[in-house]
Design a protein around this motif. Structure first.
Motif, PDB file in Angstrom:
ATOM      1  N   ASN A 151      22.912  12.627 -37.130  1.00 25.68           N
ATOM      2  CA  ASN A 151      21.502  12.971 -37.360  1.00 25.68           C
ATOM      3  C   ASN A 151      21.023  14.019 -36.354  1.00 25.68           C
ATOM      4  O   ASN A 151      20.385  15.003 -36.732  1.00 25.68           O
ATOM      5  CB  ASN A 151      20.641  11.713 -37.262  1.00 25.68           C
ATOM      6  CG  ASN A 151      19.168  11.994 -37.511  1.00 25.68           C
ATOM      7  OD1 ASN A 151      18.746  12.199 -38.640  1.00 25.68           O
ATOM      8  ND2 ASN A 151      18.378  12.014 -36.447  1.00 25.68           N
ATOM      9  N   SER A 152      21.318  13.814 -35.084  1.00 22.23           N
ATOM     10  CA  SER A 152      20.847  14.768 -34.071  1.00 22.23           C
ATOM     11  C   SER A 152      21.516  16.125 -34.223  1.00 22.23           C
ATOM     12  O   SER A 152      20.882  17.169 -34.049  1.00 22.23           O
ATOM     13  CB  SER A 152      21.105  14.207 -32.665  1.00 22.23           C
ATOM     14  OG  SER A 152      22.491  14.027 -32.443  1.00 22.23           O
ATOM     15  N   ALA A 153      22.815  16.135 -34.584  1.00 24.47           N
ATOM     16  CA  ALA A 153      23.516  17.411 -34.757  1.00 24.47           C
ATOM     17  C   ALA A 153      23.016  18.147 -35.998  1.00 24.47           C
ATOM     18  O   ALA A 153      22.865  19.371 -35.981  1.00 24.47           O
ATOM     19  CB  ALA A 153      25.019  17.171 -34.856  1.00 24.47           C
ATOM     20  N   MET A 170       8.318  14.487 -37.951  1.00 22.83           N
ATOM     21  CA  MET A 170       9.558  14.055 -37.311  1.00 22.83           C
ATOM     22  C   MET A 170      10.608  13.811 -38.400  1.00 22.83           C
ATOM     23  O   MET A 170      10.549  12.819 -39.110  1.00 22.83           O
ATOM     24  CB  MET A 170       9.317  12.786 -36.498  1.00 22.83           C
ATOM     25  CG  MET A 170       8.324  12.973 -35.370  1.00 22.83           C
ATOM     26  SD  MET A 170       8.067  11.490 -34.387  1.00 22.83           S
ATOM     27  CE  MET A 170       9.660  11.308 -33.618  1.00 22.83           C
ATOM     28  N   PRO A 171      11.533  14.726 -38.574  1.00 25.43           N
ATOM     29  CA  PRO A 171      12.458  14.648 -39.696  1.00 25.43           C
ATOM     30  C   PRO A 171      13.632  13.706 -39.426  1.00 25.43           C
ATOM     31  O   PRO A 171      13.962  13.394 -38.287  1.00 25.43           O
ATOM     32  CB  PRO A 171      12.948  16.084 -39.826  1.00 25.43           C
ATOM     33  CG  PRO A 171      12.918  16.597 -38.415  1.00 25.43           C
ATOM     34  CD  PRO A 171      11.750  15.920 -37.754  1.00 25.43           C
ATOM     35  N   VAL A 172      14.245  13.279 -40.508  1.00 22.48           N
ATOM     36  CA  VAL A 172      15.509  12.546 -40.471  1.00 22.48           C
ATOM     37  C   VAL A 172      16.468  13.305 -41.366  1.00 22.48           C
ATOM     38  O   VAL A 172      16.117  13.693 -42.483  1.00 22.48           O
ATOM     39  CB  VAL A 172      15.339  11.095 -40.967  1.00 22.48           C
ATOM     40  CG1 VAL A 172      16.685  10.391 -41.024  1.00 22.48           C
ATOM     41  CG2 VAL A 172      14.374  10.338 -40.059  1.00 22.48           C
ATOM     42  N   ALA A 173      17.672  13.541 -40.876  1.00 24.98           N
ATOM     43  CA  ALA A 173      18.635  14.319 -41.646  1.00 24.98           C
ATOM     44  C   ALA A 173      18.981  13.601 -42.947  1.00 24.98           C
ATOM     45  O   ALA A 173      19.104  12.367 -42.982  1.00 24.98           O
ATOM     46  CB  ALA A 173      19.891  14.552 -40.818  1.00 24.98           C
ATOM     47  N   SER A 174      19.162  14.377 -43.986  1.00 27.50           N
ATOM     48  CA  SER A 174      19.541  13.811 -45.281  1.00 27.50           C
ATOM     49  C   SER A 174      21.035  13.476 -45.278  1.00 27.50           C
ATOM     50  O   SER A 174      21.813  14.057 -44.501  1.00 27.50           O
ATOM     51  CB  SER A 174      19.247  14.812 -46.393  1.00 27.50           C
ATOM     52  OG  SER A 174      20.086  15.946 -46.275  1.00 27.50           O
ATOM     53  N   PRO A 175      21.461  12.537 -46.140  1.00 25.94           N
ATOM     54  CA  PRO A 175      22.899  12.241 -46.248  1.00 25.94           C
ATOM     55  C   PRO A 175      23.727  13.481 -46.563  1.00 25.94           C
ATOM     56  O   PRO A 175      24.857  13.615 -46.085  1.00 25.94           O
ATOM     57  CB  PRO A 175      22.951  11.217 -47.387  1.00 25.94           C
ATOM     58  CG  PRO A 175      21.613  10.546 -47.351  1.00 25.94           C
ATOM     59  CD  PRO A 175      20.650  11.626 -46.965  1.00 25.94           C
ATOM     60  N   ALA A 176      23.173  14.389 -47.358  1.00 27.70           N
ATOM     61  CA  ALA A 176      23.897  15.618 -47.701  1.00 27.70           C
ATOM     62  C   ALA A 176      24.148  16.477 -46.459  1.00 27.70           C
ATOM     63  O   ALA A 176      25.231  17.059 -46.286  1.00 27.70           O
ATOM     64  CB  ALA A 176      23.111  16.405 -48.743  1.00 27.70           C
ATOM     65  N   ASP A 177      23.138  16.565 -45.573  1.00 27.79           N
ATOM     66  CA  ASP A 177      23.302  17.345 -44.340  1.00 27.79           C
ATOM     67  C   ASP A 177      24.354  16.716 -43.434  1.00 27.79           C
ATOM     68  O   ASP A 177      25.165  17.424 -42.822  1.00 27.79           O
ATOM     69  CB  ASP A 177      21.969  17.443 -43.599  1.00 27.79           C
ATOM     70  CG  ASP A 177      20.951  18.311 -44.332  1.00 27.79           C
ATOM     71  OD1 ASP A 177      21.375  19.156 -45.135  1.00 27.79           O
ATOM     72  OD2 ASP A 177      19.739  18.120 -44.116  1.00 27.79           O
ATOM     73  N   MET A 178      24.334  15.392 -43.339  1.00 26.21           N
ATOM     74  CA  MET A 178      25.329  14.709 -42.510  1.00 26.21           C
ATOM     75  C   MET A 178      26.730  14.885 -43.084  1.00 26.21           C
ATOM     76  O   MET A 178      27.700  15.101 -42.339  1.00 26.21           O
ATOM     77  CB  MET A 178      24.982  13.219 -42.406  1.00 26.21           C
ATOM     78  CG  MET A 178      23.716  12.912 -41.635  1.00 26.21           C
ATOM     79  SD  MET A 178      23.490  11.122 -41.403  1.00 26.21           S
ATOM     80  CE  MET A 178      21.874  11.078 -40.663  1.00 26.21           C
TER      81      MET A 178
END
Length: 274
Positions: free
Chosen positions: A64-66, A79-87
């Protein structure tokens, strides 16, 4: 001149490393004490599940942080949270993501099949500053040795404290003496490999950023406090009128400084060296 506040993902990235370190330390410590007792620990299942939870959180925090590294994370209103696609993209196209996935898969193997904490160690070192130089570099293998010794010591001490707090009959003065004899050379090897790792980083960067150097100084202060606690515990073990209560208090203090050291180490991994 860089400051701590220039690094947006300092805390969540450090939390990922701290959880990953603790998961690995639990598994290494469990293997050490099972070798000492020549049988499986009664709490093996719970320790395995605890390590799995810590390692899984570490994977999610790290990815998530990367994935959000370029985002405006200081914007409290968004305050965003990374999407599963981004991870998933991070895992597919970066060595960093692949190293963290390898860590987590090795964790699954260690929990459900057989001891695999060495594979976890290899993967975790690959996701560090030393890993950026490649697995063929001296810095990588020095970092691997440093991390392995440190986590074996931390895991052994952590479980020893659990044994003492849960049931004083689980571990006796001879067992304390066993760990004390083992911890001394392991701790010294940790110091030597850590000093070599810092020198290699300094030589590679041509100097160290002041934020990195300051955090390294705090880490060394925690190491000095741990060394003082360990020296006192070794003296207590040699006293004719040994007091288990006094020893337990000293062990708790040493564990506190070990957690402080873990925090500083995790923060150090998130700061650019140069």
């Amino acid at each position: 001149m860089p400051t701590v506040f220039d690094h947006a993902h300092l805390l969540d990235g450090a939390l990922a490393r701290a959880c990953a370190y603790l998961a690995l330390a639990v598994l290494a410590g469990m293997q050490l004490w099972e070798w000492r007792f020549s049988h499986s620990l009664v709490w093996r299942r719970y320790l395995n599940w605890g390590a799995l939870a810590l390692g899984s959180m570490a994977l999610l925090f790290a990815l998530n942080s990367a994935a959000l590294n370029d985002g405006d994370v200081f914007n409290v209103a968004a305050m965003p949270v990374a999407s599963p696609a981004d991870m998933l993209a991070l895992v597919r196209f970066s060595v960093f993501g692949q190293a963290w996935l390898a860590y987590w898969l090795s964790l699954l193997l260690a929990v459900f099949c057989r001891p695999a904490w060495l594979a976890m160690l290899l993967a975790l070192a690959l996701a560090s500053h030393a890993g950026e130089l490649g697995m063929a570099s001296l810095a990588y293998w020095t970092d691997l040795l440093h991390m392995g010794c440190a986590l074996l010591w931390l895991g052994g001490m952590s479980l020893m404290l659990v044994f003492r707090l849960a049931d004083t009959a689980w571990i006796s003065p001879p067992d304390l003496g066993f760990f004390s004899r083992l911890a001394l050379p392991v701790f010294l090897l940790t110091l030597v490999s850590g000093a070599a790792r810092a020198w290699l980083q300094y030589a590679d960067e041509g100097g160290l950023a002041w934020t990195y150097a300051a955090m390294l100084g705090l880490k060394l202060a925690a190491v000095a406090a741990i060394a003082a606690c360990a020296w006192r515990l070794r003296r207590l073990l040699r006293q004719p009128r040994f007091s288990m209560a006094v020893y337990d208090n000293g062990l708790t203090l040493e564990f506190f400084f070990a957690l402080v050291l873990l925090l500083f180490t995790a923060l150090l991994t998130q700061l650019p060296p140069g």
